[in-house]
Design a protein around this motif. Structure first.
Motif, mmCIF file in Angstrom:
data_model
loop_
_atom_site.group_PDB
_atom_site.id
_atom_site.type_symbol
_atom_site.label_atom_id
_atom_site.label_comp_id
_atom_site.label_asym_id
_atom_site.label_seq_id
_atom_site.Cartn_x
_atom_site.Cartn_y
_atom_site.Cartn_z
ATOM 1 N N UNK A 14 0.497 -0.934 2.691
ATOM 2 C CA UNK A 14 -0.710 -1.600 2.199
ATOM 3 C C UNK A 14 -1.256 -2.401 3.582
ATOM 4 N N UNK B 137 -5.070 -3.340 9.236
ATOM 5 C CA UNK B 137 -4.925 -4.590 8.375
ATOM 6 C C UNK B 137 -4.877 -4.382 6.929
ATOM 7 N N UNK B 138 -4.483 -4.971 6.105
ATOM 8 C CA UNK B 138 -4.491 -4.778 4.456
ATOM 9 C C UNK B 138 -5.894 -4.789 4.153
ATOM 10 N N UNK B 139 -7.007 -5.767 4.719
ATOM 11 C CA UNK B 139 -8.253 -5.769 4.347
ATOM 12 C C UNK B 139 -8.962 -4.317 4.483
ATOM 13 N N UNK C 291 -7.638 -1.914 2.149
ATOM 14 C CA UNK C 291 -8.368 -2.078 1.110
ATOM 15 C C UNK C 291 -9.611 -1.538 0.639
ATOM 16 N N UNK C 292 -10.502 -1.638 1.904
ATOM 17 C CA UNK C 292 -11.667 -0.972 1.961
ATOM 18 C C UNK C 292 -11.559 0.596 1.855
ATOM 19 N N UNK D 20 -3.896 -3.317 -4.978
ATOM 20 C CA UNK D 20 -2.375 -3.802 -4.732
ATOM 21 C C UNK D 20 -2.294 -5.090 -5.640
ATOM 22 N N UNK D 21 -1.263 -4.903 -6.450
ATOM 23 C CA UNK D 21 -0.939 -6.211 -7.112
ATOM 24 C C UNK D 21 0.473 -6.543 -6.313
ATOM 25 N N UNK D 22 0.811 -7.996 -6.765
ATOM 26 C CA UNK D 22 1.942 -8.514 -5.910
ATOM 27 C C UNK D 22 3.013 -8.720 -6.912
ATOM 28 N N UNK E 254 -0.765 -13.302 -6.933
ATOM 29 C CA UNK E 254 -1.605 -13.928 -6.169
ATOM 30 C C UNK E 254 -3.050 -14.049 -6.593
ATOM 31 N N UNK F 243 -13.810 -10.364 -5.891
ATOM 32 C CA UNK F 243 -13.304 -8.841 -5.546
ATOM 33 C C UNK F 243 -14.489 -7.892 -5.649
ATOM 34 N N UNK G 176 -16.923 -8.665 -2.569
ATOM 35 C CA UNK G 176 -16.222 -7.918 -1.436
ATOM 36 C C UNK G 176 -16.484 -6.532 -1.360
ATOM 37 N N UNK H 169 -8.286 -7.441 -10.849
ATOM 38 C CA UNK H 169 -8.981 -7.397 -9.575
ATOM 39 C C UNK H 169 -8.516 -6.063 -8.756
#
Lengths: 634, 260
Positions: B51, B72-74, B77-78, B83-85, B89, B103, B106, B158
């Motif tokens: 990710x 980058x993660x962001x 994501x797009x 992702x879960x941690x 978080x 979420x 975004x 989320x």
């Protein structure tokens, strides 16, 4: 050529004290993770104490004995402060630690004046180092050579201490992993206290060694602490070697900066700091912070907009303020206008600090820039008040765009120190660039237009600006932008994982906050009819922080309540006592230790306790420093 | 047809320690793939590279035909990766519903809107997501006071907010009670199969792994040593050696056997 060499030597001599103070700050931070704002105060105390002792004890033994004794006495004072104050706030957010140690700084300033008087004091020369050495036909004080040699000697001694004593090894171990050291059965409390005492000893020694060179004054604490912050930002917090190298860099830049830009000598240091921060955000010898600590302002109780009843109450409050001019006299109205100016200033800081999670220690920079922007327009273009109020704050905006770009690269204490350093640079430009800003004399004759020139008229103007400004900021808090900002404050990991560009959001928040601070600054310029470098000073920045803290850092409306109460209290206090700093410092310390949730936070707690929100919801929350009491869902 | 996720020769080392080396696998839409292995095997490193939290030293990651290596993660994501941690978080200062709304905001690119009330945005979608994970009754509660199992479910909601093609779950049931674990994984598997989401998860609880995974990969000391159906992996002698610890792991002869 000779001149350059002599200038280099002078720079190296200045570096010695700077290194002593900065290394002390760095060692303390390494182990306790506290940035000790009071370090400058201990430096000053070291100088004053050495002045008194060298006055009593004469001769070579007397002089050097007095220097060491003075440093030891101050180290004991430092250890006492650690035991009484810091032990209570090790778990608190960084902001609280910085504020508490700043409160101590304020108190020391007044205590020093009480004991030693307000005049600058002239210490004795060092026995055996009273003359000068001729280098290439120029005179260099022999004491300077002693200081130049002292820096590397102290660095070497510290290295030996940290590598060849059990205590030193423990300190290094604790710098890497405090929890592990504690798990090995080391008494943390005494380790912390002794480290703090050593750090303070170094600061006091740095101050004591200054007395043969310069006069002792009660303003030397803030002057050195800002330079020390610059040093540790460049060198890297927690690194003694970094402090040494950066102290030399900063001192040399100062020594030559005066030659190249006599008016704005700090500009060179600023440029170097900017370059270092872009290339190595943690300083030349520093290490990236591990997990960032939770930012201040993290409330377990979710924010919500006003209910209809609360809206009516706010409307009534604003209406009440608007009719005040029919009842109050001119003095009260001028005080009221000043309070309103600071309501907007505090609200803008609150937006950055609580919503954005970025505790700025230099927010006054944008307040002052807005004020100077308005003053420039009036003085150089003859613009009327209305135009100056609209365009002047753009200077605050521009400052926030530039400074903010660097600042949002950092977080936590680094952010706080960098904002402070930028504010101090802005202050020194205003102070030194006499041709444009008038320097210490300020710029006078910034008067409002006729319709707002009466206290009554200006009160309404200030009220209008404050209400609109605070209203916009409040709308922003509850807008998608505000939520995104709060999300990146709450959890950097999660916000990044849902596509939030944290740095851009924080930069925009910084610019928004700087602009609104600029608006309040421009208003303030017309209220006072003048602008002074003080507008950008550290005390103004800290006033803002205390307002937000007093009102309640975890709340949305805290800044407004805090600004009203604090400003009214401060103005009243000024008229009652000469020791306003002592009282203010004590209030700050008390707030941080005993009352960290502020007025509005306290009231909200009370309301929750009296009337829990829902039958099935959890009961009242008593969260201390963000430590939530998590209750089971079922 | 290209795979949903295609990983080729992924490698990451930290100063001489090869945390992950030469990992290659692919994942189809709707497939549930488990990544298991002992502690320190490189599972989390592998995950964080997928990710974008960690930049790989070598190798490529392709999502639905698009190279996403080193983004980058962001940005990842797009492109449709939820992702879960391992340690949840979430946004502690908001309500459960607001967590999901952020979420959603975004996802819809509305985070820069400055003058509307975010608490009223995408209410229906947020409620639907919360209902999906069985949290609708707790929508108005402060997130900071939730029990850990509920936080895990909130994280799932989320992660589903951007209608992901791929869901990465790092130890989704860690720290939960046994019954909660089974419920959460059933829930996840059900949602993934229904929506055709590919799921990659790491897990220490073998009951969870063998009940739901279509396929299992075993990572040991940075390398994939077995891949296949749960049954095949369960019978694999190397996997047994790692988990049961036959004492031969650091034996030279055994390692030669590895290479053969």
């Amino acid at each position: 050529m000779e001149f350059i060499l002599v200038q280099t030597l002078s720079g190296l001599a200045s570096a010695a004290s700077l290194f002593l103070v900065a290394s002390g700050l760095s060692i303390i931070f390494g182990v306790t993770r506290i940035v000790n704002f009071a370090h400058g105060a201990f430096y000053m105390l070291g100088a004053y104490m050495a002045f008194t002792l060298t006055d009593r004890w004469t001769g070579a033994f007397g002089f050097w004995g007095a220097i060491i004794a003075a440093s030891l006495v101050v180290a004991v004072l430092g250890a006492l402060m650690e035991m009484v104050l810091l032990r209570r706030i090790y778990q608190a957010p960084e902001l609280f630690q910085l504020l508490a140690t700043f409160g101590v700084t304020l108190m020391v300033q007044d205590i020093v004046v009480l004991i030693w008087g307000p005049e600058d004091l002239m210490g004795p020369r060092a026995p055996g180092f009273t003359g000068a050495v001729t280098v290439f036909g120029r005179m260099v004080p022999s004491y300077d050579f002693l200081l130049i040699a002292l820096g590397p000697v102290v660095l070497g001694l510290l290295w030996l201490l940290f590598h060849y004593t059990r205590w030193g090894v423990l300190v290094r171990a604790a710098t890497q992993d405090r929890d592990m050291v504690a798990a090995l059965g080391v008494n943390q409390k005494w380790l912390f206290t002794s480290v703090f005492a050593l750090g303070v000893f170094l600061a006091a020694l740095g101050g004591a060694l200054q007395i043969p060179r310069t006069t002792v004054s009660h303003s030397m604490d803030l002057a050195i602490i800002v330079e020390v912050f610059v040093v540790v930002v460049i060198g890297g917090l927690g690194s003694v070697l970094g402090a040494f190298v950066a102290a030399i860099i900063v001192s040399e830049l100062n020594a030559f900066g005066i030659l190249i830009f006599p008016k704005i000598s700090l500009i060179l240091v600023f440029l170097v700091m900017a370059v270092v921060l872009v290339i190595r955000p943690w300083g030349l010898f520093g290490k990236p912070e591990s997990a960032p600590r939770p930012a201040a302002g993290l409330s377990i109780r979710p924010w919500r907009p006003f209910t209809p009843a609360e809206r009516i109450a706010v409307a009534v409050g604003v209406f009440g303020a608007a009719v005040l001019p029919f009842f109050l006299g001119n003095y009260a109205l001028t005080v009221g206008a000043e309070i309103l100016v600071f309501v907007l200033f505090a609200a803008s800081l609150h937006f950055l600090m609580t919503v954005g999670g970025l505790a700025s220690f230099g927010h006054a920079a944008y307040f002052g820039l807005g004020a100077y922007g308005a003053a420039f327009l009036v003085k150089f273009t003859g613009a009327p008040m209305e135009a100056a109020l609209l365009v002047g704050p753009l200077m605050g905006l521009a400052g926030a765009v530039v400074f903010g770009w660097f600042c949002v690269r950092l977080s936590g204490v680094y952010f706080a120190m960098l904002t402070l350093a930028f504010a101090q640079i802005a202050w020194s430009i205003a102070f030194q660039w006499v041709d444009v800003t008038g320097g210490d004399n300020g710029m006078l004759g910034i008067w409002p237009s006729t319709w707002a020139s009466s206290p009554r008229g200006f009160f309404w103007l200030a009220l209008g600006i404050a209400v609109v400004g605070v209203g916009i900021l409040r709308v922003l808090v509850f807008s998608p932008f505000g939520y995104g900002l709060r999300a990146s404050r709450d959890s950097a990991l999660r916000s990044e994982a849902i596509g939030i560009d944290r740095r851009s959001m924080q930069w925009v928040a910084f610019i928004v906050a700087g602009t609104f601070a600029g608006i309040s600054g421009a208003t303030f310029a017309f209220l006072k009819g003048s602008v002074f470098p003080d507008f950008l000073g550290i005390p103004t920045s800290v006033d803002g922080l205390v307002m937000v803290l007093l009102g309640g850092i975890e709340t949305v409306s805290g800044a407004v309540v805090g600004a009203v109460v604090y400003k009214a209290l401060a103005i009243w206090l000024m008229s009652q006592t000469d020791l306003s700093k002592l009282v203010l410092g004590a209030i700050i310390v008390l707030l941080v230790v005993a009352f960290p949730k502020g007025i509005v936070g306290f009231l909200e707690d009370l309301r929750y306790r009296l009337r829990p929100p829902r039958a099935n919801g959890a009961g009242p929350k008593t969260a201390g420093y963000g430590i939530a009491k998590v209750e089971a869902a079922e | 047809m290209t795979a949903l996720l295609d990983v080729r020769n992924l490698a990451k080392s930290y100063g001489g320690v090869h945390a992950v080396r030469g990992v290659s696998f692919s994942l189809e839409a709707g497939q549930i793939l488990a990544l298991i292995g002992p502690n320190g095997a490189g599972k989390s490193t592998c995950f964080n590279m997928l990710n974008g939290q960690i930049r790989p030293n070598a190798g490529s990651i392709t999502l639905a035909g698009q190279d996403i290596t080193g983004l980058a993660p962001r940005v990842v994501w797009r492109k449709g990766v939820g992702r879960t941690f391992q340690i949840t978080a979430t946004f502690a200062s908001m309500t459960v519903r607001e967590n999901v709304q952020v979420a959603l905001l975004s996802h819809h690119g509305k985070l820069w809107a400055a003058f509307r009330y975010a608490g009223a945005a995408y209410l229906k979608e947020a409620e639907a997501l919360l209902a999906l994970v069985g949290m609708e009754a707790q929508a108005a509660r402060p997130c900071g006071e939730l029990a850990y199992g509920d936080l895990k479910r909130l994280e799932l909601a989320i992660a589903l907010a951007n209608d992901p093609k791929l869901l990465l779950m790092d130890e989704p049931t860690a720290g939960m009670a046994p019954k909660e674990r089974v419920d959460l994984m059933r829930l996840t598997a059900g949602i993934a199969r229904e929506k055709g989401i590919g799921v990659l998860f790491t897990e220490h609880d073998m009951d969870v792994v063998f009940e739901h995974a279509d396929s299992v990969m075993v990572l040991n000391r940075g390398e994939l040593i077995a891949t296949g159906s749960p049954e095949a992996v369960r019978r694999d002698p190397q996997v047994r050696a790692i988990y049961l610890g036959d004492g031969l792991l650091y034996d030279a002869k055994h390692r030669e056997g590895d290479a053969a």
